[in-house]
Write an enzyme that holds these catalytic residues in place. Structure first.
Site, PDB file in Angstrom:
ATOM      1  CB  CYS A 138      -0.929  -0.011   1.222  1.00  0.00           C
ATOM      2  SG  CYS A 138      -1.983   1.441   1.331  1.00  0.00           S
ATOM      3  CB  CYS A 141      -0.776   2.679   4.001  1.00  0.00           C
ATOM      4  SG  CYS A 141      -2.183   1.923   3.207  1.00  0.00           S
ATOM      5  CG  ASP A 142       3.025   1.402   4.420  1.00  0.00           C
ATOM      6  OD1 ASP A 142       2.505   1.865   5.451  1.00  0.00           O
ATOM      7  OD2 ASP A 142       2.869   0.236   4.040  1.00  0.00           O
TER       8      ASP A 142
END
Ligand code: NAP
Length: 310
Positions: A138, A141-142
């Site tokens: 992801c 997200c990261d």
């Protein structure tokens, strides 16, 4: 704890674009409906940053904004959304269907399965051990953890290329490692990636190992033509090599194709009358948000017709 005293008209399993759209239609039809989602609403689209090809938004739309808006729209019409745990079974019961999520049981007269798909793993040494420590599925997200770092992206499809472009906001260098000599992604995305000075393509190559003590320090890449192995220093790796449908709990009850996708007819009814499927979990020709939304609407209309007829 059981919820067997509650008998719904319709249970929608999965809170991605297909499930939420089905919920909007069902709530507007005043069906007693509950949408059950194992995590947060959004599905796979929540792991991406931006939607560029969804009609109606000429400048594109942030994926999180899209999820927020469709969830609000469903709630406005009164859709109940429960975010609980993994669905473990679906079976016929009491003239309808029973589904289980963790400890809880729900009954309904019809079901729409929109459980989507999960990212495929490379299944190579180091991947599992370093997930969350530099191995990610992801970028949204990261990605921000990799400011001025060097990262690799595995895959050559739309997801890999779009997310590699997103990572150019943070990382100093992005290697796209793809197993063939041609990318699978749409040409418009390929044009963007070829123009971006931070991106380097490594073609005809596979990642065979990820290494690092407590976090990712590098990977080993093998050229498929020459067999040459190259040890590369990287800080993170984003894996976008496709997905598998979330149907393992359905194997014994529904007809699935050889990859596990649910087979339906034109009304999106599965092999079990009263059970419908929509979106990425269904055997269809393409995985797109616009298609998932359309299928969610159709599954809901088909479920309404089914309920009127029984
Ligand atoms: P995808 O289109 O199936 O592409 C997967 C990529 O990973 C392919 O390039 C494939 O290589 C590679 N791959 C598969 N297994 C591999 C393995 N074991 N090792 C190394 N590489 C492997 O998957 P996706 O990019 O996740 O997209 C899924 C669906 O969503 C597609 O239908 C896509 O069009 C859609 N999508 C659309 C958009 C958009 O329209 N903007 C954005 C994201 C996703 P090969 O090319 O050699 O098969």
């Amino acid at each position: 704890m059981n919820n067997l005293n509650e008998f719904y008209d319709l249970i929608i399993a999965g809170g991605g674009p297909a499930g939420i759209t089905a919920g909007i239609y069902a709530a507007r039809a005043r069906l007693k409906t509950v949408l059950l989602e194992r995590g947060l609403p959004g599905g796979q689209i929540a792991t991406t940053e931006f939607l560029e090809n969804y009609p109606g938004f000429p400048e594109g739309l942030k994926s999180q904004e899209f999820i927020k808006k469709i969830t609000m729209q469903a709630s406005r019409f009164g859709l109940e959304i429960f975010t609980l745990s993994e669905m473990t079974y679906l079976k016929e019961a009491m003239g309808g269907f029973e589904v289980a999520l963790g400890e809880k049981r729900y009954l309904s007269r019809a079901i729409i399965l929109a459980t989507g798909a999960s990212p495929l793993r490379l299944n190579i040494p180091g991947e599992k051990e370093l997930t969350g420590r530099g191995v990610s599925y992801c970028a949204t997200c990261d990605g921000a953890f990799f400011k001025d770092k060097v990262v690799a992206v595995a895959g050559g499809g739309n997801a890999a290329i779009e997310e590699a472009l997103f990572l150019t906001r943070f990382a100093s260098k992005i290697f796209i490692i793809h197993r063939r000599d041609q990318l699978r992604a749409d040409k418009i995305l390929q044009e963007k990636i070829f123009k971006n000075g931070k991106v380097e393509l490594i073609l005809d190559s596979e990642i065979i190992k990820i290494f690092g003590e407590s976090k990712v320090e590098g990977c080993v890449v093998r050229n498929k033509k020459s067999g040459h192995e190259n040890r590369m220093a990287i800080n993170g790796i984003f894996i976008y090599i496709g997905s598998i449908p979330n149907t393992n709990f359905l194997e014994d009850i529904l007809k699935l194709d050889e990859k596990g996708y649910i087979i339906t007819n034109d009304e999106l009814q599965t092999s079990l009358p009263g059970v419908f499927a929509a979106g990425d979990v269904r055997k269809n020709k393409a995985k797109q948000v616009a298609i998932a939304v359309g299928e969610g609407a159709l599954a809901s209309i088909s479920a309404q017709k089914y309920l009127e007829a029984i």
